[in-house]
Design a protein around this motif. Structure first.
Motif, PDB file in Angstrom:
ATOM      1  N   LEU A 232      34.248  52.081   7.087  1.00 56.69           N
ATOM      2  CA  LEU A 232      34.381  51.727   8.580  1.00 56.69           C
ATOM      3  C   LEU A 232      35.363  52.447   9.169  1.00 56.69           C
ATOM      4  O   LEU A 232      34.937  53.148  10.327  1.00 56.69           O
ATOM      5  N   ARG A 233      36.545  52.916   8.656  1.00 56.99           N
ATOM      6  CA  ARG A 233      37.451  53.777   9.123  1.00 56.99           C
ATOM      7  C   ARG A 233      36.927  54.997   9.572  1.00 56.99           C
ATOM      8  O   ARG A 233      37.129  55.705  10.548  1.00 56.99           O
ATOM      9  N   SER A 234      36.071  55.775   8.459  1.00 50.86           N
ATOM     10  CA  SER A 234      35.629  57.238   8.671  1.00 50.86           C
ATOM     11  C   SER A 234      34.638  56.804   9.936  1.00 50.86           C
ATOM     12  O   SER A 234      34.526  57.906  10.497  1.00 50.86           O
ATOM     13  N   TRP A 235      33.780  55.829   9.745  1.00 56.89           N
ATOM     14  CA  TRP A 235      32.719  55.865  10.702  1.00 56.89           C
ATOM     15  C   TRP A 235      33.474  55.906  11.974  1.00 56.89           C
ATOM     16  O   TRP A 235      32.829  56.673  13.106  1.00 56.89           O
ATOM     17  N   GLN A 237      36.076  56.973  13.175  1.00 57.28           N
ATOM     18  CA  GLN A 237      36.848  58.168  13.345  1.00 57.28           C
ATOM     19  C   GLN A 237      35.697  59.163  13.917  1.00 57.28           C
ATOM     20  O   GLN A 237      36.149  59.872  14.948  1.00 57.28           O
ATOM     21  N   ASN A 238      34.428  59.107  13.388  1.00 57.15           N
ATOM     22  CA  ASN A 238      33.773  60.174  14.084  1.00 57.15           C
ATOM     23  C   ASN A 238      32.749  59.548  15.027  1.00 57.15           C
ATOM     24  O   ASN A 238      32.102  60.525  15.719  1.00 57.15           O
ATOM     25  N   HIS A 239      32.699  58.426  15.378  1.00 55.59           N
ATOM     26  CA  HIS A 239      31.912  57.727  16.428  1.00 55.59           C
ATOM     27  C   HIS A 239      32.545  56.776  17.329  1.00 55.59           C
ATOM     28  O   HIS A 239      31.955  56.303  18.128  1.00 55.59           O
ATOM     29  N   GLN A 240      33.773  56.817  17.226  1.00 59.11           N
ATOM     30  CA  GLN A 240      34.747  55.859  18.192  1.00 59.11           C
ATOM     31  C   GLN A 240      34.278  56.166  19.890  1.00 59.11           C
ATOM     32  O   GLN A 240      33.914  54.948  20.537  1.00 59.11           O
ATOM     33  N   GLU A 241      34.374  57.263  20.139  1.00 58.71           N
ATOM     34  CA  GLU A 241      33.821  57.613  21.520  1.00 58.71           C
ATOM     35  C   GLU A 241      32.924  56.880  21.960  1.00 58.71           C
ATOM     36  O   GLU A 241      32.416  56.193  22.936  1.00 58.71           O
TER      37      GLU A 241
END
Length: 265
Positions: A232-235, A237-241
């Motif tokens: 979830l953290r990796s996701w 990082q890549n899709h937060q915006e």
């Protein structure tokens, strides 16, 4: 009121910034206890805002079309418009950054392409490629891109925070625009009816559901939780915006539509 609280509560529950911060808190040393401090402070602040609203109204909803009722609807409309503007701003900022990155990309073509076009092969500018480590080398050196560096610094700092700091992060990282919209909705709560108490309890539960789920999962299944929360953290990082834009636009559109309906009906 119930539908409004459910939508707002869901928006608060899945707001990416608070979710990402809580994942980092759980990943820290003694993360379960720090996560509990985070949740308790979050709930205390959240319930405190609702209590202030209910004390102000005396637990009695204002009459329809009265100045307090109109003011509450107008406040929700303003918050909805603010969320739409915020979402659009972040979307445009992200698009501008992508455009800037594309325009700054070096025009380095392979030897085959240069031979086909008859143009000489351009060498990289001084320091352009020499100073840029390959992905494997960057990972070995513990380096990452801008997002990875920021996340790495945050994770390192949160690993050593105290319980009091973790508790302070709870209220600080609440999406206050949505919390204010929920408070404006609670103005219509009638404490003489049991249904209002149930609606308020469900609202608090929904708004905190993501944090409670991660906390309980980490407590009773730490190994599985570590793996899943890491993904979830990796996701994030890549899709937060993108996630932030989607959440604020959905809640903003809902608030604008509901407020206009309340003001005009």
């Amino acid at each position: 009121m119930v539908l409004d609280l459910v939508i707002i509560g869901l928006g608060i529950a899945v707001f990416p910034l608070s979710v990402a911060a809580f994942v980092l808190v759980l990943s820290a040393d003694r993360g379960v206890w720090k996560g509990l401090a985070f949740i308790l402070a979050w709930l205390a602040c959240f319930v405190g805002v609702l209590a202030i609203v209910l004390l102000t109204t005396g637990g009695e909803p204002p009459a329809p079309k009265s100045p307090p009722s109109t003011a509450a609807s107008a406040l929700k409309l303003a918050i909805g418009l603010g969320l739409l503007a915020y979402g659009w701003h972040r979307h445009r900022h992200r698009a501008d950054r992508r455009t800037a990155r594309g325009s700054d990309a070096p025009d380095v073509r392979g030897a085959g392409e240069a031979q086909q076009t008859g143009e000489p092969l351009r060498a990289p500018e001084s320091g352009e490629a020499r100073d840029a480590p390959a992905d494997g080398e960057a990972r070995k050196a513990g380096k990452a891109g801008p997002t990875g560096k920021a996340s790495g610094r945050m994770a390192a700092e949160l690993d050593h925070i105290s319980m009091w700091t973790a508790a302070g992060l709870g209220p600080l990282l609440q999406p206050w625009g949505m919390v204010a919209a929920g408070a404006a909705t609670v103005v219509n709560a009638d404490l003489s009816q049991t249904s209002s108490f149930i609606a308020l309890f469900v609202y608090c539960l929904i708004a905190t559901s993501s944090l409670l789920t991660m906390e309980l999962y980490t407590t009773f299944a730490p190994d599985a939780a570590r793996e899943r929360l890491g993904r979830l953290r990796s996701w994030l990082q890549n899709h937060q915006e993108q996630a932030i834009v989607v959440v604020v636009l959905i809640v903003g559109l809902f608030l604008v539509a509901r407020s206009i309906h309340q003001l005009t009906s």
